[in-house]
Design a protein around this motif. Structure first.
Motif, PDB file in Angstrom:
ATOM      1  N   PRO A 129     -30.768 -35.475  10.176  1.00 39.64           N
ATOM      2  CA  PRO A 129     -29.446 -35.290  10.803  1.00 39.64           C
ATOM      3  C   PRO A 129     -28.308 -35.772   9.900  1.00 39.64           C
ATOM      4  O   PRO A 129     -28.342 -36.877   9.368  1.00 39.64           O
ATOM      5  CB  PRO A 129     -29.540 -36.155  12.062  1.00 39.64           C
ATOM      6  CG  PRO A 129     -30.609 -37.160  11.771  1.00 39.64           C
ATOM      7  CD  PRO A 129     -31.591 -36.472  10.887  1.00 39.64           C
ATOM      8  N   ALA A 134     -26.058 -33.067  15.088  1.00 39.11           N
ATOM      9  CA  ALA A 134     -27.436 -33.392  14.727  1.00 39.11           C
ATOM     10  C   ALA A 134     -27.775 -34.821  15.123  1.00 39.11           C
ATOM     11  O   ALA A 134     -28.903 -35.110  15.537  1.00 39.11           O
ATOM     12  CB  ALA A 134     -27.644 -33.194  13.221  1.00 39.11           C
ATOM     13  N   CYS A 136     -26.419 -36.459  17.641  1.00 40.63           N
ATOM     14  CA  CYS A 136     -26.577 -36.443  19.100  1.00 40.63           C
ATOM     15  C   CYS A 136     -27.926 -35.850  19.485  1.00 40.63           C
ATOM     16  O   CYS A 136     -28.553 -36.289  20.458  1.00 40.63           O
ATOM     17  CB  CYS A 136     -25.450 -35.637  19.743  1.00 40.63           C
ATOM     18  SG  CYS A 136     -23.836 -36.450  19.663  1.00 40.63           S
ATOM     19  N   SER A 137     -28.405 -34.893  18.716  1.00 42.77           N
ATOM     20  CA  SER A 137     -29.717 -34.306  18.964  1.00 42.77           C
ATOM     21  C   SER A 137     -30.822 -35.338  18.732  1.00 42.77           C
ATOM     22  O   SER A 137     -31.826 -35.359  19.460  1.00 42.77           O
ATOM     23  CB  SER A 137     -29.941 -33.092  18.061  1.00 42.77           C
ATOM     24  OG  SER A 137     -29.035 -32.059  18.380  1.00 42.77           O
ATOM     25  N   ARG A 138     -30.648 -36.187  17.709  1.00 43.72           N
ATOM     26  CA  ARG A 138     -31.645 -37.227  17.479  1.00 43.72           C
ATOM     27  C   ARG A 138     -31.636 -38.240  18.619  1.00 43.72           C
ATOM     28  O   ARG A 138     -32.673 -38.774  19.003  1.00 43.72           O
ATOM     29  CB  ARG A 138     -31.419 -37.925  16.132  1.00 43.72           C
ATOM     30  CG  ARG A 138     -32.490 -38.966  15.849  1.00 43.72           C
ATOM     31  CD  ARG A 138     -32.611 -39.331  14.389  1.00 43.72           C
ATOM     32  NE  ARG A 138     -31.428 -39.994  13.861  1.00 43.72           N
ATOM     33  CZ  ARG A 138     -31.316 -40.421  12.596  1.00 43.72           C
ATOM     34  NH1 ARG A 138     -32.323 -40.218  11.735  1.00 43.72           N
ATOM     35  NH2 ARG A 138     -30.211 -41.007  12.173  1.00 43.72           N
ATOM     36  N   LEU A 140     -30.922 -37.506  21.714  1.00 39.53           N
ATOM     37  CA  LEU A 140     -31.613 -36.812  22.796  1.00 39.53           C
ATOM     38  C   LEU A 140     -33.124 -36.874  22.601  1.00 39.53           C
ATOM     39  O   LEU A 140     -33.875 -37.157  23.546  1.00 39.53           O
ATOM     40  CB  LEU A 140     -31.152 -35.356  22.863  1.00 39.53           C
ATOM     41  CG  LEU A 140     -31.858 -34.458  23.890  1.00 39.53           C
ATOM     42  CD1 LEU A 140     -31.665 -34.994  25.311  1.00 39.53           C
ATOM     43  CD2 LEU A 140     -31.364 -33.015  23.773  1.00 39.53           C
ATOM     44  N   SER A 511     -34.497 -31.195  24.646  1.00 38.55           N
ATOM     45  CA  SER A 511     -34.839 -31.684  23.312  1.00 38.55           C
ATOM     46  C   SER A 511     -35.516 -30.590  22.497  1.00 38.55           C
ATOM     47  O   SER A 511     -35.233 -30.418  21.301  1.00 38.55           O
ATOM     48  CB  SER A 511     -35.753 -32.910  23.432  1.00 38.55           C
ATOM     49  OG  SER A 511     -35.980 -33.488  22.167  1.00 38.55           O
ATOM     50  N   SER A 514     -32.944 -28.128  21.420  1.00 37.61           N
ATOM     51  CA  SER A 514     -32.112 -28.706  20.369  1.00 37.61           C
ATOM     52  C   SER A 514     -32.800 -28.616  19.008  1.00 37.61           C
ATOM     53  O   SER A 514     -32.168 -28.285  17.996  1.00 37.61           O
ATOM     54  CB  SER A 514     -31.801 -30.171  20.707  1.00 37.61           C
ATOM     55  OG  SER A 514     -31.119 -30.801  19.647  1.00 37.61           O
ATOM     56  N   GLN A 517     -32.706 -24.998  17.863  1.00 36.72           N
ATOM     57  CA  GLN A 517     -31.349 -24.627  17.426  1.00 36.72           C
ATOM     58  C   GLN A 517     -31.057 -25.166  16.032  1.00 36.72           C
ATOM     59  O   GLN A 517     -30.482 -24.466  15.188  1.00 36.72           O
ATOM     60  CB  GLN A 517     -30.341 -25.159  18.449  1.00 36.72           C
ATOM     61  CG  GLN A 517     -28.895 -24.740  18.200  1.00 36.72           C
ATOM     62  CD  GLN A 517     -28.150 -25.695  17.286  1.00 36.72           C
ATOM     63  OE1 GLN A 517     -28.514 -26.877  17.193  1.00 36.72           O
ATOM     64  NE2 GLN A 517     -27.131 -25.184  16.606  1.00 36.72           N
ATOM     65  N   GLN A 518     -31.464 -26.405  15.765  1.00 41.66           N
ATOM     66  CA  GLN A 518     -31.208 -26.979  14.446  1.00 41.66           C
ATOM     67  C   GLN A 518     -32.017 -26.275  13.365  1.00 41.66           C
ATOM     68  O   GLN A 518     -31.526 -26.071  12.244  1.00 41.66           O
ATOM     69  CB  GLN A 518     -31.550 -28.471  14.464  1.00 41.66           C
ATOM     70  CG  GLN A 518     -30.550 -29.318  15.241  1.00 41.66           C
ATOM     71  CD  GLN A 518     -30.836 -30.792  15.058  1.00 41.66           C
ATOM     72  OE1 GLN A 518     -30.512 -31.381  14.030  1.00 41.66           O
ATOM     73  NE2 GLN A 518     -31.459 -31.390  16.061  1.00 41.66           N
TER      74      GLN A 518
END
Length: 521
Positions: A129, A134, A136-138, A140, A511, A514, A517-518
């Motif tokens: 990230p 990214a 915020c995704s971590r 999550l 999650s 996410s 998406q990444q």
């Protein structure tokens, strides 16, 4: 900031910082109750293991340090079983048993932290990230993984120190989030706030520092969650005379050092009989006794000449009696509803037996070691997880001692029509911290289920807790007490009672999306 975090992550001091932050999480529970530390105590571990360049082996060491600090301190009450010389166990052997138990349950709790760190390291390795989204995704992923691990651990027999537990019994606003999806809601909230602050600190060490506005995310989230919980806390209970139930509690205060010997049996029968008669005179509808209040098999032969049985027949008032029953050739730790005619109306057998005390986990491996160190008969039979406990006053939700740590056990009974909670425990063999933590567990169950709870313990703390988690009455410690109070039967169903741990499934789905998406971007 960048050089400071990098130097800290690679210095020996990092392990001390990790241990200290784990200890800070441990201080959130009894006897300190510094629950506010729960919202920051995970930050150092998160920052240290996600620091670029930190080896996998070092990250595992940091996890062990944090887990030892948290679980080691929070569960240190287990050492209160020492000394067991009254059981004929030599002093040194007794100390060995106590230290082994402490080490074992601390290690088991630390395995959650180790598993979480492994997952976080794998995620960071493949996702790397760098942007705000990214990070915020971590967060999550991190909170979802932690909640999933807690849910998995709850399927087993060793389960006590969740992140949600750190807020009980005093942060009632946050505890009310448990009405949404149980302990997962609270653990996710704590992990989210810790993770967002940690990611802000990690981002400070990068060339593209985030705007200060990023820090408002965890602060705003924490405040919003407290406001949501506070609104649930303000919901009126609306008790009515028709739902009132007058209950009595007897705290027998029979030390374990004499409980199974003639002196203890005599004192128990006298104390519980006198307490029952006292409470009946105060107009109660039923009397609750602690776990194994009368520590013998309640069969026709033993009860026929019992003064407690004779008092029931004379006073014609229901008793919920903690005693032993049988399941085939094995004993069960049971709570019986005995009606005024002396007959058993219903029976509940303890489901979650105490590891190393009532049964031996991994018996094939540990059985010979434990049996050599201790003369304890650690082979009780567990009750069915599908039990229903009907009483003359409606269906009740029941837990005996260690059952209190398992929220789903109470959720199932509530969904099946349980209108009030009764729990019976014997915490006499632990240090004073354990009864306080046990009370905190029952406070969580009362809030999650939206039910009144009546607690009877052998030596404390007995109590009455309302559906908002407010302790209406609590006993002293190591005292003989009787108490009469009024609770109210309820038929409401919280979102958690209706749908169970739905939030975990939502978090796992989000999650997963996410991550996809990444990868696509």
């Amino acid at each position: 900031m960048r050089s400071f975090l990098k130097n800290l992550a690679f210095s020996p001091l990092a392990f001390a910082v990790s241990f200290a932050s784990g200890l800070g999480m441990g201080l959130t529970s009894a006897p300190v109750y510094a629950y506010f530390l729960g919202w920051i105590a995970l930050i150092p571990l998160w920052v240290l293991i996600c620091q670029p360049g930190v080896s996998f082996k070092r990250a595992l060491g940091l996890a062990i340090a944090w887990g030892a600090g948290y679980h080691g301190f929070a569960l240190s009450w287990i050492t209160g079983v020492h000394p067991m010389t009254w059981m004929g166990v030599p002093w040194l052997a007794s100390l060995a048993i106590a230290l082994f138990c402490w080490f074992f349950i601390t290690l088991w709790g630390t395995l959650i932290v180790l598993s979480w760190v492994v997952g976080m390291r794998l995620y960071s390795r493949f996702m790397q990230p760098t942007t705000l989204l990214a990070r915020c995704s971590r967060v999550l992923f991190g909170l979802t993984l932690w909640c999933a691990l807690e849910a998995f651990w709850a399927l087993g027999s060793l389960y006590w120190t969740t992140l949600a537990f750190t807020q009980s019994p005093y942060n009632l606003a946050i505890l009310h989030l448990g009405q949404l999806s149980g302990a997962t809601t609270i653990s996710a909230a704590i992990a989210a706030v810790n993770g967002l602050i940690a990611e802000w600190l990690l981002a400070q060490a990068t060339p593209t520092k985030p705007r200060p506005l990023f820090l408002t995310l965890p602060i705003g989230l924490c405040l919003s969650l407290h406001l949501i919980g506070a609104s649930l806390l303000q919901a009126p209970l609306n008790p009515t005379p028709e739902t009132a139930l007058r209950v009595g509690i007897i705290q027998g205060n029979i030390p374990n050092t004499i409980k199974l010997f003639p002196e203890g049996l005599r004192k128990a029968i006298e104390g519980y009989t006198a307490g029952y008669e006292t409470l009946v005179a105060q107009g109660v509808n039923a009397v609750l006794t602690p776990e194994t209040a009368l520590p013998f098999i309640w069969n026709e032969q033993n009860r026929r000449y019992s003064s407690f049985q004779q008092a029931i027949l004379r006073e014609n008032t229901v008793a919920w009696l903690g005693t032993f029953s049988t399941q085939g050739s094995r004993l069960t730790n049971s709570l019986l509803t005995i009606t005024g005619d002396g007959e058993i109306y219903s029976r509940y057998d303890k489901v979650k037996l105490v590891p190393l005390g009532e049964y031996i986990p991994f018996e094939d491996i540990l059985g010979q070691l434990i049996n050599r160190l201790s003369p304890l008969d650690a082979h009780l039979a567990p009750g069915s997880s599908e039990q229903i406990f009907d009483t003359p006053f409606g269906r009740a939700i029941v837990g005996i001692c260690y059952d209190s740590a398992f929220g789903n056990h109470f959720r199932r009974q509530t969904a099946a029509g349980g209108e009030f909670i009764i729990t019976a425990s014997n915490n006499a063999h632990y240090s004073a911290t354990m009864p306080a933590q046990h009370h905190a567990q029952d406070v969580m169950r009362a809030v999650e289920s939206d039910r009144w709870i009546v607690r009877a313990t052998n030596t404390g703390y007995s109590g009455i807790v309302d559906p908002h988690g407010r302790t209406i009455w609590i006993s002293g410690l190591n005292t003989y007490e009787t108490h009469a109070d009024t609770i109210y039967r309820r038929q409401t169903q919280t979102l958690y009672v209706r749908w169970g741990d739905w939030l975990l499934l939502v978090l796992m789905g989000l999650s997963g999306l996410s991550i996809i998406q990444q990868k696509l971007t």
